[in-house]
Design an enzyme around this catalytic site. Structure first.
Site, PDB file in Angstrom:
ATOM      1  N   ARG A 182       0.835  -1.559  -0.194  1.00  0.00           N
ATOM      2  CA  ARG A 182       0.047  -0.099   0.216  1.00  0.00           C
ATOM      3  C   ARG A 182       0.422   1.034   0.217  1.00  0.00           C
ATOM      4  O   ARG A 182       0.573   2.132   1.213  1.00  0.00           O
ATOM      5  CB  ARG A 182      -1.258  -0.081   1.286  1.00  0.00           C
ATOM      6  CG  ARG A 182      -1.745  -1.376   1.174  1.00  0.00           C
ATOM      7  CD  ARG A 182      -3.332  -1.118   1.889  1.00  0.00           C
ATOM      8  NE  ARG A 182      -4.332  -1.528   0.695  1.00  0.00           N
ATOM      9  CZ  ARG A 182      -5.766  -1.579   1.483  1.00  0.00           C
ATOM     10  NH1 ARG A 182      -5.520  -1.032   2.392  1.00  0.00           N
ATOM     11  NH2 ARG A 182      -6.774  -1.596   0.599  1.00  0.00           N
ATOM     12  N   GLN A 230      -1.187   2.668  -5.899  1.00  0.00           N
ATOM     13  CA  GLN A 230      -2.487   2.282  -4.936  1.00  0.00           C
ATOM     14  C   GLN A 230      -3.017   2.246  -6.619  1.00  0.00           C
ATOM     15  O   GLN A 230      -4.049   1.827  -6.669  1.00  0.00           O
ATOM     16  CB  GLN A 230      -2.556   4.201  -5.018  1.00  0.00           C
ATOM     17  CG  GLN A 230      -2.732   4.735  -3.435  1.00  0.00           C
ATOM     18  CD  GLN A 230      -3.209   5.780  -4.140  1.00  0.00           C
ATOM     19  OE1 GLN A 230      -2.942   6.619  -4.322  1.00  0.00           O
ATOM     20  NE2 GLN A 230      -2.970   6.240  -2.028  1.00  0.00           N
ATOM     21  N   ASP A 269      -4.737  -1.623  -6.901  1.00  0.00           N
ATOM     22  CA  ASP A 269      -5.139  -2.128  -5.528  1.00  0.00           C
ATOM     23  C   ASP A 269      -5.961  -2.381  -5.192  1.00  0.00           C
ATOM     24  O   ASP A 269      -6.886  -2.208  -5.615  1.00  0.00           O
ATOM     25  CB  ASP A 269      -4.828  -1.272  -4.542  1.00  0.00           C
ATOM     26  CG  ASP A 269      -5.123  -1.553  -2.997  1.00  0.00           C
ATOM     27  OD1 ASP A 269      -5.565  -2.754  -3.084  1.00  0.00           O
ATOM     28  OD2 ASP A 269      -4.497  -0.651  -2.786  1.00  0.00           O
ATOM     29  N   SER A 297      -8.262  -2.351  -3.007  1.00  0.00           N
ATOM     30  CA  SER A 297      -9.242  -0.965  -2.162  1.00  0.00           C
ATOM     31  C   SER A 297     -10.792  -0.953  -3.753  1.00  0.00           C
ATOM     32  O   SER A 297     -11.665  -0.152  -3.259  1.00  0.00           O
ATOM     33  CB  SER A 297      -7.901   0.438  -2.760  1.00  0.00           C
ATOM     34  OG  SER A 297      -7.515   0.462  -1.984  1.00  0.00           O
ATOM     35  N   TYR A 325      -2.841  -0.606   8.750  1.00  0.00           N
ATOM     36  CA  TYR A 325      -3.743  -2.080   9.224  1.00  0.00           C
ATOM     37  C   TYR A 325      -3.220  -1.985   9.765  1.00  0.00           C
ATOM     38  O   TYR A 325      -3.262  -1.210  10.446  1.00  0.00           O
ATOM     39  CB  TYR A 325      -3.461  -3.213   8.091  1.00  0.00           C
ATOM     40  CG  TYR A 325      -3.480  -3.185   6.091  1.00  0.00           C
ATOM     41  CD1 TYR A 325      -4.907  -3.332   6.137  1.00  0.00           C
ATOM     42  CD2 TYR A 325      -2.923  -3.663   6.119  1.00  0.00           C
ATOM     43  CE1 TYR A 325      -4.755  -4.339   4.806  1.00  0.00           C
ATOM     44  CE2 TYR A 325      -2.101  -3.689   4.800  1.00  0.00           C
ATOM     45  CZ  TYR A 325      -3.402  -3.301   4.152  1.00  0.00           C
ATOM     46  OH  TYR A 325      -3.449  -4.027   3.058  1.00  0.00           O
TER      47      TYR A 325
HETATM   48  P1  NAD Z   1      -9.079  -3.815   6.143  1.00  0.00           P
HETATM   49  O1  NAD Z   1     -10.255  -3.930   5.037  1.00  0.00           O
HETATM   50  O2  NAD Z   1      -7.805  -4.126   6.918  1.00  0.00           O
HETATM   51  O3  NAD Z   1      -9.728  -3.358   7.618  1.00  0.00           O
HETATM   52  C1  NAD Z   1     -11.488  -2.090   8.030  1.00  0.00           C
HETATM   53  C2  NAD Z   1     -11.172  -1.815   8.718  1.00  0.00           C
HETATM   54  O4  NAD Z   1     -11.790  -2.295   9.787  1.00  0.00           O
HETATM   55  C3  NAD Z   1     -10.274  -0.699   8.784  1.00  0.00           C
HETATM   56  O5  NAD Z   1      -9.658   0.306   9.167  1.00  0.00           O
HETATM   57  C4  NAD Z   1      -9.018  -1.790  10.531  1.00  0.00           C
HETATM   58  O6  NAD Z   1      -8.852  -0.017  10.510  1.00  0.00           O
HETATM   59  C5  NAD Z   1     -10.729  -1.662  10.718  1.00  0.00           C
HETATM   60  N1  NAD Z   1     -11.207  -2.545  12.236  1.00  0.00           N
HETATM   61  C6  NAD Z   1     -10.090  -3.536  11.858  1.00  0.00           C
HETATM   62  N2  NAD Z   1     -10.130  -4.116  13.479  1.00  0.00           N
HETATM   63  C7  NAD Z   1     -11.641  -3.591  14.222  1.00  0.00           C
HETATM   64  C8  NAD Z   1     -12.029  -3.226  15.153  1.00  0.00           C
HETATM   65  N3  NAD Z   1     -11.912  -4.195  16.348  1.00  0.00           N
HETATM   66  N4  NAD Z   1     -13.671  -2.863  15.744  1.00  0.00           N
HETATM   67  C9  NAD Z   1     -13.541  -1.858  14.843  1.00  0.00           C
HETATM   68  N5  NAD Z   1     -12.495  -1.332  13.408  1.00  0.00           N
HETATM   69  C10 NAD Z   1     -11.602  -2.660  13.005  1.00  0.00           C
HETATM   70  O7  NAD Z   1      -9.109  -2.014   5.765  1.00  0.00           O
HETATM   71  P2  NAD Z   1      -8.351  -1.201   4.217  1.00  0.00           P
HETATM   72  O8  NAD Z   1     -10.034  -1.018   3.830  1.00  0.00           O
HETATM   73  O9  NAD Z   1      -7.987  -2.108   3.390  1.00  0.00           O
HETATM   74  O10 NAD Z   1      -8.302  -0.047   4.824  1.00  0.00           O
HETATM   75  C11 NAD Z   1      -6.930   0.050   5.810  1.00  0.00           C
HETATM   76  C12 NAD Z   1      -5.562   1.194   5.736  1.00  0.00           C
HETATM   77  O11 NAD Z   1      -4.951   1.367   3.920  1.00  0.00           O
HETATM   78  C13 NAD Z   1      -6.980   2.524   5.451  1.00  0.00           C
HETATM   79  O12 NAD Z   1      -6.324   3.940   6.018  1.00  0.00           O
HETATM   80  C14 NAD Z   1      -6.751   2.912   4.139  1.00  0.00           C
HETATM   81  O13 NAD Z   1      -6.780   4.263   3.497  1.00  0.00           O
HETATM   82  C15 NAD Z   1      -5.338   2.904   3.982  1.00  0.00           C
HETATM   83  N6  NAD Z   1      -4.913   2.401   2.279  1.00  0.00           N
HETATM   84  C16 NAD Z   1      -3.856   3.468   2.084  1.00  0.00           C
HETATM   85  C17 NAD Z   1      -3.728   2.697   0.150  1.00  0.00           C
HETATM   86  C18 NAD Z   1      -2.236   3.462  -0.380  1.00  0.00           C
HETATM   87  O14 NAD Z   1      -1.513   3.739   0.670  1.00  0.00           O
HETATM   88  N7  NAD Z   1      -1.870   2.656  -1.843  1.00  0.00           N
HETATM   89  C19 NAD Z   1      -4.504   1.528  -0.319  1.00  0.00           C
HETATM   90  C20 NAD Z   1      -5.767   1.569   0.422  1.00  0.00           C
HETATM   91  C21 NAD Z   1      -5.558   1.770   1.717  1.00  0.00           C
END
Ligand code: NAD
Length: 377
Positions: free
Chosen positions: A125, A130, A133, A136, A233
């Site tokens: 990530r 991006q 991905d 996402s 994460y």
């Molecule tokens: P994910 O699908 O792994 O998890 C979904 C959400 O669940 C996350 O926000 C996580 O913090 C939350 N979560 C986990 N345990 C929890 C709990 N016990 N209670 C409440 N919430 C809980 O996450 P995702 O959608 O893949 O995204 C994770 C992060 O990665 C985000 O900050 C996103 O912006 C970032 N991201 C970055 C890039 C990049 O830079 N290329 C791309 C995609 C996502």
């Protein structure tokens, strides 16, 4: 120099409706000098007829065997049965979402078959990746679809309506887990006119929740995850945090009409966020959509691909939510694959050549062996 041959198979996973290439990406691969063979009927469930692939410059192959013959790269949404790759060139790449931990048997079989398997869900990530991905692109659509499907089984309306017959109040929607899917769920529920609140363990999401016009509901007594954590994460939370979270959720959830749960921890079962007793505290007719149902579920009692009635609350979740939006999900997935391969295209060799940062992150097998550190450890 023979041109690089890319094969696209019809997906055979139960309930899978997506396809790994679209006419748009076929045209772009052909423009790079590749040859593309697509198995007949591969796009039908995503509303793409064979003729559209043919007009884009693909060869429509009558069978998987014919499509894969002499392929250098095989594209998939999910990993195919290893037997279907017979006839591909030695060292051919398989580029797909490979579910490496759950489907370790397949990964070993790809290695044994001399396939170089690249798992798109392991894409780092980082900013330059991006556009590659798949997590996402697919989660975003899932977050949207969860709200739409929850609204579909909810026996009331989302927006406040003032009518001659009287006023109906806005639905209260609570989103648990504010990653990519959760953010889109908040935005979608707001567009439908609901009053939205949301929670996460990562404190960085508070600002994002506010900026979408929703109310943050956070555990304050125990520290959550500050900053972006490891690669953005979440991790498993302490018993103390979990207890504080359960108390907070119990107080909030009884007042909600719709709950969308999206919480995931990479490589671990989904965290349990809602207990049966908490469901029982909700009003009859409320709806819970468990987007994590296929990863073990955030909600006690949720069953993949069923709408279950627990204490008068409808609990639902699909094992493959993006497949329910197969056309858009395929368009974005296919672009992720194209963006990945084209970013590394070496004009002299007429094929992609990966660098270490991204190559080592996604490569599971090479030279007959499993090589990824997360699978060796
Ligand atoms: P994910 O699908 O792994 O998890 C979904 C959400 O669940 C996350 O926000 C996580 O913090 C939350 N979560 C986990 N345990 C929890 C709990 N016990 N209670 C409440 N919430 C809980 O996450 P995702 O959608 O893949 O995204 C994770 C992060 O990665 C985000 O900050 C996103 O912006 C970032 N991201 C970055 C890039 C990049 O830079 N290329 C791309 C995609 C996502």
């Amino acid at each position: 120099m023979a041109s690089l041959r890319i094969a696209v198979l019809r997906e055979r996973g139960a309930g899978e409706r997506r396809v790994a290439a679209t006419p748009e990406t076929v045209r772009k691969f052909v423009a790079l000098g590749a040859e593309v063979a697509i198995e007949r009927g591969a796009g039908l469930e995503a509303s793409i007829p064979d003729a559209d692939y043919a007009s884009a410059g693909a060869q429509v192959a009558g069978s998987a065997v014919e499509a894969v013959r002499s392929a250098d790269i095989v594209l998939g949404v999910q990993g195919p049965d290893p037997g279907r790759l017979t006839g591909a060139n030695p060292g051919a790449w398989l580029v797909a979402s490979l579910d490496p931990f759950a489907r370790r048997d397949r990964i070993d079989a790809y290695a044994a078959a001399g396939i170089e398997a690249l798992a798109m869900e392991f894409m780092p990530r980082i900013t330059r990746a991006q556009s590659m991905d798949i997590l996402s692109s697919q989660s975003n659509l899932s977050g949207y679809k969860a709200v739409i499907d929850a609204a579909g089984v909810y026996g009331r309306a989302f927006p406040m309506m003032m009518t001659a017959a009287g006023t109906i109040s806005a639905a209260r929607v609570f989103v648990m887990g504010v990653g990519v899917a959760g953010l889109q769920a908040i935005a979608t529920a707001r567009r439908l006119g609901a009053q939205v609140s949301a929670t996460d363990v990562r404190s960085a999401t508070k600002e994002q929740i506010l900026s979408l016009g929703a109310k943050p509901i956070f555990v304050e007594s125990v520290a959550g995850i500050e900053g972006e954590g490891s690669g953005g994460y979440a991790t498993e939370m302490s018993a103390e945090y979990q207890a504080a979270q359960a108390e907070l959720v119990s107080a909030h959830i009884a007042k909600q009409d719709i709950v969308i749960t999206t919480a995931l921890i990479p490589g671990k079962p989904a965290p349990r966020l809602i207990s049966d007793a908490q469901i029982a505290s909700m009003k009859p007719g409320s709806v819970i959509f468990d987007l994590a149902v296929a990863q073990g579920g955030n909600v006690e009692g949720s069953v993949a691909d069923q709408v279950v009635d627990l204490h008068g609350v409808k609990v639902l979740g699909w094992s493959n939510t993006p497949a329910a939006l197969a056309a858009d999900a395929s368009a974005l997935f296919a672009r992720n694959l194209y963006n990945f391969l084209s970013a590394f295209w070496d004009k002299d060799q007429g094929r992609p050549v990966l660098d270490a940062e991204i190559g080592d992150a996604v490569r599971l097998t090479q030279g007959g062996k499993v090589v990824h550190e997360r699978l060796l450890g």
